[in-house]
Design a protein around this motif. Structure first.
Motif, PDB file in Angstrom:
ATOM      1  N   ASP A  55     -15.000  -3.375   4.695  1.00  0.00           N
ATOM      2  CA  ASP A  55     -13.942  -4.331   4.414  1.00  0.00           C
ATOM      3  C   ASP A  55     -12.610  -3.629   4.594  1.00  0.00           C
ATOM      4  N   LEU A  56     -11.628  -4.341   5.112  1.00  0.00           N
ATOM      5  CA  LEU A  56     -10.293  -3.779   5.318  1.00  0.00           C
ATOM      6  C   LEU A  56      -9.340  -4.263   4.239  1.00  0.00           C
ATOM      7  N   VAL A  57      -8.468  -3.379   3.827  1.00  0.00           N
ATOM      8  CA  VAL A  57      -7.375  -3.711   2.920  1.00  0.00           C
ATOM      9  C   VAL A  57      -6.124  -3.089   3.523  1.00  0.00           C
ATOM     10  N   VAL A  58      -5.087  -3.883   3.700  1.00  0.00           N
ATOM     11  CA  VAL A  58      -3.816  -3.351   4.173  1.00  0.00           C
ATOM     12  C   VAL A  58      -2.906  -3.243   2.960  1.00  0.00           C
ATOM     13  N   GLU A  59      -2.374  -2.054   2.745  1.00  0.00           N
ATOM     14  CA  GLU A  59      -1.386  -1.869   1.687  1.00  0.00           C
ATOM     15  C   GLU A  59      -0.017  -1.947   2.334  1.00  0.00           C
ATOM     16  N   LEU A  60       0.754  -2.935   1.938  1.00  0.00           N
ATOM     17  CA  LEU A  60       2.086  -3.170   2.478  1.00  0.00           C
ATOM     18  C   LEU A  60       3.089  -2.843   1.386  1.00  0.00           C
ATOM     19  N   ALA A  61       3.870  -1.801   1.596  1.00  0.00           N
ATOM     20  CA  ALA A  61       4.881  -1.388   0.610  1.00  0.00           C
ATOM     21  C   ALA A  61       6.252  -1.817   1.116  1.00  0.00           C
ATOM     22  N   LEU A  62       6.905  -2.683   0.366  1.00  0.00           N
ATOM     23  CA  LEU A  62       8.222  -3.195   0.726  1.00  0.00           C
ATOM     24  C   LEU A  62       9.236  -2.780  -0.325  1.00  0.00           C
ATOM     25  N   VAL A  63      10.402  -2.382   0.105  1.00  0.00           N
ATOM     26  CA  VAL A  63      11.528  -2.204  -0.809  1.00  0.00           C
ATOM     27  C   VAL A  63      12.478  -3.344  -0.506  1.00  0.00           C
ATOM     28  N   VAL A  64      12.756  -4.176  -1.537  1.00  0.00           N
ATOM     29  CA  VAL A  64      13.616  -5.338  -1.354  1.00  0.00           C
ATOM     30  C   VAL A  64      14.780  -5.259  -2.327  1.00  0.00           C
ATOM     31  N   VAL A 134      14.742  -7.417   2.819  1.00  0.00           N
ATOM     32  CA  VAL A 134      13.788  -6.319   2.885  1.00  0.00           C
ATOM     33  C   VAL A 134      14.527  -5.099   3.415  1.00  0.00           C
ATOM     34  N   GLU A 135      14.568  -4.040   2.613  1.00  0.00           N
ATOM     35  CA  GLU A 135      15.262  -2.812   3.002  1.00  0.00           C
ATOM     36  C   GLU A 135      14.356  -1.878   3.798  1.00  0.00           C
TER      37      GLU A 135
END
Length: 181
Positions: A55-64, A134-135
């Motif tokens: 199974d795939l999991v994408v970790e998306l880290a955003l600084v907003v 989104v920075e």
């Protein structure tokens, strides 16, 4: 990194199989091709490819821009799910201050992983879709693989092989984080 719980183990082998073991582990994957990865894993471990579930999991880290107190997590989650073409139930958010750091763990298939990576290539457009500034954005693709072994003893051997990070990295081209039987 904060990973979601491991998936359910694969279904039993066949009627009459009485004793088997299961190993679940997480690894960081380069790219999104879980099918090729499962084939490499099966070959390296000497188990049938049908005994491996990846199974795939994408970790998306955003600084907003913004503050934790003013952040509307439900609205953000719904907007992110819509912009990525996934169900909101596939998202887990962790929100901390740093401006505002949002880490979304997203359960996806290969096409979904590619979609997430594509969406983060234009942070201005992503911000417009989410209604925030989104920075920065970074994504990491993780696998959560479940390997069905013919016995608990073989499961222990597989876990040991996978926990040898150097050997696993060289053989599979991934960074193995943890293997559990």
């Amino acid at each position: 990194p904060q990973l979601p719980p491991p998936p359910s183990p694969p279904p039993p082998r066949s009627p009459g199989t009485t004793e088997q073991g299961v190993v679940t582990y997480s690894a960081q994957l380069e790219g999104t091709n879980s099918t090729a990865y499962a084939a490499r894993l099966a070959s390296w471990l000497g188990v049938p490819a049908s005994d491996i579930q990846v199974d795939l999991v994408v970790e998306l880290a955003l600084v907003v821009a913004g503050s934790v107190e003013a952040f509307d997590e439900d609205s953000f989650k719904d907007g992110l799910a819509e912009s990525l073409g996934v169900n909101a139930s596939a998202l887990n958010l962790a929100v901390t201050s740093a401006s505002l750091r949002v880490v979304a763990s997203i359960d996806v298939d290969e096409a979904g992983a590619a979609s997430v990576i594509s969406a983060t290539s234009n942070i201005t457009a992503l911000g417009n879709l989410l209604g925030v500034v989104v920075e920065s954005a970074n994504e990491t693709v993780w696998t959560i693989a479940t390997v069905r072994a013919p016995s608990p003893a073989r499961a222990a051997e597989i876990a040991s092989e996978l926990n040898d990070a150097t050997k696993a990295s060289e053989s599979l081209g991934v960074t193995v984080l943890e293997a559990q039987e």
